[in-house]
Design a protein around this motif. Structure first.
Motif, PDB file in Angstrom:
ATOM      1  N   CYS A  85       0.881  -1.140   0.071  1.00 51.40           N
ATOM      2  CA  CYS A  85       0.052   0.007  -0.087  1.00 51.40           C
ATOM      3  C   CYS A  85       0.812   1.098   0.319  1.00 51.40           C
ATOM      4  O   CYS A  85       0.415   2.107  -0.089  1.00 51.40           O
ATOM      5  CB  CYS A  85      -0.679  -0.145   1.612  1.00 51.40           C
ATOM      6  SG  CYS A  85      -0.328   0.287   2.653  1.00 51.40           S
TER       7      CYS A  85
ATOM      8  N   TRP B  68       2.316   7.738  -4.570  1.00 49.87           N
ATOM      9  CA  TRP B  68       0.735   7.477  -4.570  1.00 49.87           C
ATOM     10  C   TRP B  68       0.611   8.617  -5.576  1.00 49.87           C
ATOM     11  O   TRP B  68       1.355   9.591  -5.708  1.00 49.87           O
ATOM     12  CB  TRP B  68       0.072   8.915  -3.144  1.00 49.87           C
ATOM     13  CG  TRP B  68       0.252   7.630  -2.035  1.00 49.87           C
ATOM     14  CD1 TRP B  68       0.244   5.689  -2.376  1.00 49.87           C
ATOM     15  CD2 TRP B  68      -0.141   7.451  -0.501  1.00 49.87           C
ATOM     16  NE1 TRP B  68      -0.026   5.064  -1.300  1.00 49.87           N
ATOM     17  CE2 TRP B  68       0.394   6.217   0.248  1.00 49.87           C
ATOM     18  CE3 TRP B  68      -0.593   8.927  -0.010  1.00 49.87           C
ATOM     19  CZ2 TRP B  68      -0.036   5.796   1.242  1.00 49.87           C
ATOM     20  CZ3 TRP B  68      -0.656   8.456   1.444  1.00 49.87           C
ATOM     21  CH2 TRP B  68       0.102   6.894   1.699  1.00 49.87           C
TER      22      TRP B  68
ATOM     23  N   TYR C 278      -4.630   7.034  -8.270  1.00 50.66           N
ATOM     24  CA  TYR C 278      -5.330   6.379  -7.229  1.00 50.66           C
ATOM     25  C   TYR C 278      -5.427   6.980  -6.519  1.00 50.66           C
ATOM     26  O   TYR C 278      -7.096   7.275  -6.342  1.00 50.66           O
ATOM     27  CB  TYR C 278      -4.908   4.749  -7.831  1.00 50.66           C
ATOM     28  CG  TYR C 278      -4.337   4.209  -8.634  1.00 50.66           C
ATOM     29  CD1 TYR C 278      -5.246   4.155  -9.860  1.00 50.66           C
ATOM     30  CD2 TYR C 278      -3.593   3.575  -8.643  1.00 50.66           C
ATOM     31  CE1 TYR C 278      -4.978   4.458 -11.460  1.00 50.66           C
ATOM     32  CE2 TYR C 278      -2.762   2.746 -10.187  1.00 50.66           C
ATOM     33  CZ  TYR C 278      -3.446   2.570 -11.514  1.00 50.66           C
ATOM     34  OH  TYR C 278      -3.070   2.012 -12.492  1.00 50.66           O
ATOM     35  N   ILE C 279      -4.642   7.181  -5.572  1.00 50.26           N
ATOM     36  CA  ILE C 279      -4.712   7.707  -3.974  1.00 50.26           C
ATOM     37  C   ILE C 279      -5.454   8.819  -4.053  1.00 50.26           C
ATOM     38  O   ILE C 279      -6.371   9.301  -3.166  1.00 50.26           O
ATOM     39  CB  ILE C 279      -3.996   7.481  -3.514  1.00 50.26           C
ATOM     40  CG1 ILE C 279      -3.525   5.475  -3.374  1.00 50.26           C
ATOM     41  CG2 ILE C 279      -3.923   8.135  -1.763  1.00 50.26           C
ATOM     42  CD1 ILE C 279      -4.415   4.949  -2.629  1.00 50.26           C
TER      43      ILE C 279
ATOM     44  N   PHE D 192      -8.917   8.514  -4.913  1.00 48.80           N
ATOM     45  CA  PHE D 192      -9.791   7.763  -3.538  1.00 48.80           C
ATOM     46  C   PHE D 192     -10.465   8.883  -2.673  1.00 48.80           C
ATOM     47  O   PHE D 192     -11.523   9.002  -2.130  1.00 48.80           O
ATOM     48  CB  PHE D 192      -8.415   6.645  -3.643  1.00 48.80           C
ATOM     49  CG  PHE D 192      -8.876   6.385  -1.495  1.00 48.80           C
ATOM     50  CD1 PHE D 192      -9.887   6.098  -1.414  1.00 48.80           C
ATOM     51  CD2 PHE D 192      -8.492   6.636  -0.999  1.00 48.80           C
ATOM     52  CE1 PHE D 192      -9.832   5.367   0.631  1.00 48.80           C
ATOM     53  CE2 PHE D 192      -8.762   6.716   0.805  1.00 48.80           C
ATOM     54  CZ  PHE D 192      -9.647   6.445   1.054  1.00 48.80           C
TER      55      PHE D 192
ATOM     56  N   CYS E 167     -13.704   4.347  -4.355  1.00 48.31           N
ATOM     57  CA  CYS E 167     -13.113   4.144  -3.411  1.00 48.31           C
ATOM     58  C   CYS E 167     -12.798   3.298  -2.896  1.00 48.31           C
ATOM     59  O   CYS E 167     -11.227   2.419  -3.188  1.00 48.31           O
ATOM     60  CB  CYS E 167     -13.656   4.503  -1.908  1.00 48.31           C
ATOM     61  SG  CYS E 167     -14.178   6.599  -1.913  1.00 48.31           S
TER      62      CYS E 167
ATOM     63  N   ILE F 207      -8.410   1.911  -3.875  1.00 51.67           N
ATOM     64  CA  ILE F 207      -7.195   0.517  -2.592  1.00 51.67           C
ATOM     65  C   ILE F 207      -6.406  -0.148  -3.629  1.00 51.67           C
ATOM     66  O   ILE F 207      -5.931  -0.291  -3.919  1.00 51.67           O
ATOM     67  CB  ILE F 207      -8.086   1.086  -1.514  1.00 51.67           C
ATOM     68  CG1 ILE F 207      -8.586   2.040  -1.010  1.00 51.67           C
ATOM     69  CG2 ILE F 207      -7.084   0.411  -1.439  1.00 51.67           C
ATOM     70  CD1 ILE F 207      -7.870   2.643  -0.330  1.00 51.67           C
TER      71      ILE F 207
ATOM     72  N   ASP G 103      -4.327   0.528  -6.621  1.00 54.69           N
ATOM     73  CA  ASP G 103      -3.082   1.454  -6.038  1.00 54.69           C
ATOM     74  C   ASP G 103      -2.446  -0.104  -5.247  1.00 54.69           C
ATOM     75  O   ASP G 103      -1.242   0.308  -5.333  1.00 54.69           O
ATOM     76  CB  ASP G 103      -3.939   1.526  -5.199  1.00 54.69           C
ATOM     77  CG  ASP G 103      -3.067   2.708  -5.037  1.00 54.69           C
ATOM     78  OD1 ASP G 103      -1.932   3.696  -5.569  1.00 54.69           O
ATOM     79  OD2 ASP G 103      -2.305   2.618  -3.899  1.00 54.69           O
ATOM     80  N   ILE G 104      -2.490  -1.116  -4.937  1.00 57.66           N
ATOM     81  CA  ILE G 104      -2.010  -1.455  -4.004  1.00 57.66           C
ATOM     82  C   ILE G 104      -1.439  -3.113  -4.297  1.00 57.66           C
ATOM     83  O   ILE G 104      -1.472  -3.172  -5.732  1.00 57.66           O
ATOM     84  CB  ILE G 104      -1.979  -2.516  -2.628  1.00 57.66           C
ATOM     85  CG1 ILE G 104      -3.889  -3.041  -2.920  1.00 57.66           C
ATOM     86  CG2 ILE G 104      -3.433  -1.338  -1.611  1.00 57.66           C
ATOM     87  CD1 ILE G 104      -4.253  -3.974  -1.708  1.00 57.66           C
TER      88      ILE G 104
ATOM     89  N   LEU H 227      -5.582   3.587   8.218  1.00 52.34           N
ATOM     90  CA  LEU H 227      -5.468   2.277   6.793  1.00 52.34           C
ATOM     91  C   LEU H 227      -6.632   1.304   7.700  1.00 52.34           C
ATOM     92  O   LEU H 227      -7.890   0.705   7.469  1.00 52.34           O
ATOM     93  CB  LEU H 227      -4.636   2.031   6.161  1.00 52.34           C
ATOM     94  CG  LEU H 227      -4.157   3.203   4.939  1.00 52.34           C
ATOM     95  CD1 LEU H 227      -3.413   1.621   4.140  1.00 52.34           C
ATOM     96  CD2 LEU H 227      -5.218   3.001   3.808  1.00 52.34           C
TER      97      LEU H 227
ATOM     98  N   ASP I  78      -9.830   3.160   8.016  1.00 48.90           N
ATOM     99  CA  ASP I  78     -10.677   3.553   7.012  1.00 48.90           C
ATOM    100  C   ASP I  78     -11.027   2.362   6.179  1.00 48.90           C
ATOM    101  O   ASP I  78     -12.056   2.599   5.798  1.00 48.90           O
ATOM    102  CB  ASP I  78      -9.455   4.045   6.063  1.00 48.90           C
ATOM    103  CG  ASP I  78      -9.475   5.573   5.159  1.00 48.90           C
ATOM    104  OD1 ASP I  78     -10.879   6.090   5.586  1.00 48.90           O
ATOM    105  OD2 ASP I  78      -8.998   5.734   4.063  1.00 48.90           O
TER     106      ASP I  78
ATOM    107  N   THR J 183     -10.090   9.544   6.612  1.00 49.92           N
ATOM    108  CA  THR J 183      -9.426   9.721   5.537  1.00 49.92           C
ATOM    109  C   THR J 183      -8.427  11.125   5.613  1.00 49.92           C
ATOM    110  O   THR J 183      -7.091  10.441   4.980  1.00 49.92           O
ATOM    111  CB  THR J 183      -9.979   9.954   4.290  1.00 49.92           C
ATOM    112  OG1 THR J 183     -11.012   8.718   4.711  1.00 49.92           O
ATOM    113  CG2 THR J 183     -10.151  10.025   2.849  1.00 49.92           C
TER     114      THR J 183
END
Lengths: 278, 386
Positions: free
Chosen positions: A168, B49, B52-53, B56, B99, B103, B106-107, B126, B129, B179
């Motif tokens: 992440c 980041w 994507y983030i 999000f 959202c 995520i 993105d990972i 997180l 979140d 967030t």
């Protein structure tokens, strides 16, 4: 699988913790003996409560630290250290800043000490500063990691579990030193290419990583477990000094008593374990 | 009820197929990313980041914005919102799904995603979140679906749904607060390390979410028989305007603290974003446009004679939506990484596959919204006929 590895690392950390009393790492891995040692540590000194309080005040028995002697370092030595480290840990050389992985690298005074940069110091300005993970006592990266893939061991090493990391990159945003790298692409492909083209040899004793996980300097935890010094110390013993900060008679504490040292971004409260001797 | 999404005009089906094509393209791009790695994006060691983030973060705000309809309707019994509140809840559903998808893409190791559940880590923001976003999704599905079902049957909303509706209010605040905490708790990232981050996030959320909603409702009024009601639209517009003013006020406070204190670290990102540093100034046109467009939006929505014209109302809302998107969906996340902890500047250039994937997630949101709104409008049209 990941649990096993993690447990192993914890036990290994604990064994180093107790390891001060003497004896090899493997001897100490025997659970019975570890327990006995802990018992011994806890009750040492007579009165129960008082001794316990004292033990807590005294803090951990081991906190590994690295000292970098800026009076002994040269450009060549810095490059040698980087080369040795990256070869021990099978770090590929992507050759571009976008994909690169760095465990230890070189930068200028101005970028290393952003908070305390003194533009009139012409001596420090010319030196090649080596940067690596600071193995903070209060690591922000471990605080933010949602899966505890990065965690602080009892001996102060901030470890990274490549098998649990979900990629992440929260730790990369949290690290105030820019010490973490992400495998944007498959590092094994690059390593194979380097082996084929440049005759690079893999270190079979250390795992290669897969793409999509974060990595960084691990203070050569795999070598410490074998009773060896970190690779950078072995490469340049006059520049790099590694030892136990918790032991006031250790090599590093002796040097710190005599020399002026700097640490990076102390105002953030991270308590770095890497010292620059100037 | 949901079968109503299957009966529609050719324009409706054309739109759905268009969205499906974009989603298909994004899916292929994602397969490519899965195979090669996140190296296909413009992200790097310094800008870790990206799109994507950033998206999000923006859509968490859009999702939270729905609460601006729920509060007047359920806490103040403002009946003019009775017909539109479900649109807000469905918008929240679409936004939260987006959202979660942002995520996932993105990972680096999406197959290990469940580690977050397997190894719960309460000291990581997180972790919270994950809880608040998934919770908000479930709450809005419960509230939205049951409200609409009750409407269809001509009955009041069942009593057991009420607690969920009340719960959705603090929950909406929580999703955007948590967030903001992702960013506001990191040492060494001066631009993010600000206590006003969460309030500012909420202010921009309460402008962004409702502005998208007003634009959609105006469009719906034009092409269907369903009318949200002029007074409802005007009142949402007032809310948007106030929220946007507060958002810009908070932004101004960031400028004051950074520039009056004159601390280099605090100024650096703002300088980069609005003036550029040296040869680096990729985001300057965006950020300046954000200010101009944002103030234009405030002006349009603030002056009643302008705001009452449907076209201007739509333009005003579009301005606010765009300005908040640039601020949060572009500047905030990317800016936080510039300069990096070594005070070196690396710029960010999103790649084609990366944008394709992000666009596909927008299309997923659009598709969810289309289907849910189609069902809602069909139900409402039936009501009006009866």
């Amino acid at each position: 699988m990941s649990m096993d590895r993690r447990k192993f690392l914890k036990v290994a950390g604990l064994s180093t913790l107790i390891g001060l009393g003497g004896g090899s790492a493997f001897e100490l891995l025997r659970p019975g003996k570890v327990d006995a040692e802990m018992e011994h540590e806890g009750h040492h000194g007579g009165h129960h409560g008082e001794a316990h309080e004292k033990a807590e005040e005294a803090g951990p028995k081991t906190r590994w630290a690295m000292l970098i002697d800026m009076k002994a370092i040269t450009k060549e030595k810095a490059e040698k250290i980087i080369h040795v480290c990256h070869h021990i840990h099978n770090v590929p050389d992507w050759g571009n800043p976008k994909d690169e992985i760095k465990w230890v690298w070189e930068d200028e005074y101005e970028h290393v000490f952003t908070d305390s940069y003194n533009e009139y110091d012409e001596v420090l300005e010319k030196l090649p500063f080596l940067l690596m993970c600071n193995h903070c006592d209060e690591p922000p990266c471990a605080r933010v990691c949602p899966v505890e893939a990065t965690f602080r061991r009892p001996d102060g090493i901030v470890a990274q579990d490549y098998h649990r990391c979900i990629g992440c990159r929260f730790c990369m945003a949290a690290c105030p030193y820019g010490s973490r790298s992400f495998n944007w692409l498959d590092p094994r492909i690059k390593l194979k290419e380097e082996m084929a083209k440049k005759g690079r040899k893999l270190n079979k004793k250390f795992p290669t990583r897969m793409r999509g996980v974060v990595e960084k300097c691990n203070f050569c935890v795999e070598r410490l477990a074998e009773g060896k010094q970190p690779g950078c110390v072995e490469a340049c013993p006059d520049v790099m000094h590694f030892g136990n900060l918790a032991d006031e008679n250790s090599n590093v504490r002796k040097i710190l008593r005599e020399r002026v040292s700097l640490r990076r971004k102390l105002e953030l409260g991270t308590k770095p374990s890497v010292f620059y001797l100037v | 009820m949901i079968e109503k999404a299957l009966k529609g005009s050719s324009v409706y089906w054309g739109w759905v197929i268009f969205l499906l094509c974009i989603i298909g393209a994004g899916f292929l791009a994602y397969l490519y990313q899965l195979k090669v790695g996140l190296g296909i994006t413009g992200m790097s060691r310094d800008i870790s980041w990206g799109v994507y983030i950033a998206q999000f973060t923006y859509f968490v705000g859009v999702a939270a914005g729905a609460v601006m309809l729920v509060i007047p309707k359920y806490l103040h019994h403002y009946t003019k919102y009775a017909k539109v509140v479900v649109f807000g809840e469905f918008l929240a559903i679409a936004a939260v799904v987006m959202c979660l998808l942002f995520i996932v893409v993105d990972i680096g190791q999406p197959m290990r995603m469940m580690n977050v559940v397997l190894h719960p880590t309460p000291h990581s923001m997180l972790f919270y979140d994950m809880i608040v976003l998934n919770g908000y999704l479930i709450i809005n599905i419960i509230c939205g679906y049951n409200t609409l079902l009750a409407d269809k049957k001509g009955l009041p909303c069942p009593g057991w749904v009420k607690p969920f509706i009340y719960l959705s209010i603090p929950w909406a605040i929580s999703i955007h607060t948590v967030t903001a905490f992702l960013y506001a708790g990191l040492p060494g990232r001066h631009f993010w390390l600000t206590a006003i981050m969460a309030p500012r996030f909420l202010a921009s959320a309460f402008a962004a979410g409702p502005s998208l909603l007003v634009m959609i409702l105006l469009f719906v009024r034009k092409v269907t028989k369903f009318d949200a009601g002029e007074e409802a639209l005007q009142n949402i517009a007032r809310t948007i305007c106030y929220a946007m003013i507060v958002n810009f006020f908070f932004m101004g406070m960031e400028f004051f603290t950074a520039f009056y204190s004159n601390i280099p670290g605090h100024k650096a990102t703002l300088e980069y974003l609005f003036w550029g540093i040296g040869e680096y100034g990729n985001l300057v046109p965006f950020m300046r446009a954000c200010i101009v467009i944002g103030f234009a939006g405030i002006f349009i929505l603030l002056v009643p004679p302008i705001r009452r014209r449907p076209l201007w109302l739509a333009i005003g809302c579009a301005c606010v939506f765009l300005a908040t998107w640039i601020d949060k969906g572009v500047g905030l996340v990317i800016g936080g990484f510039i300069p990096n902890p070594l005070e070196v500047i690396t710029e960010y250039h999103p790649t084609f596959p990366e944008i394709t994937i992000a666009t596909a997630i927008w299309a997923v949101g659009g598709l969810i919204l289309t289907v849910l709104y189609k069902v809602t409008i069909s139900v409402r049209e039936e009501e009006q006929r009866v």
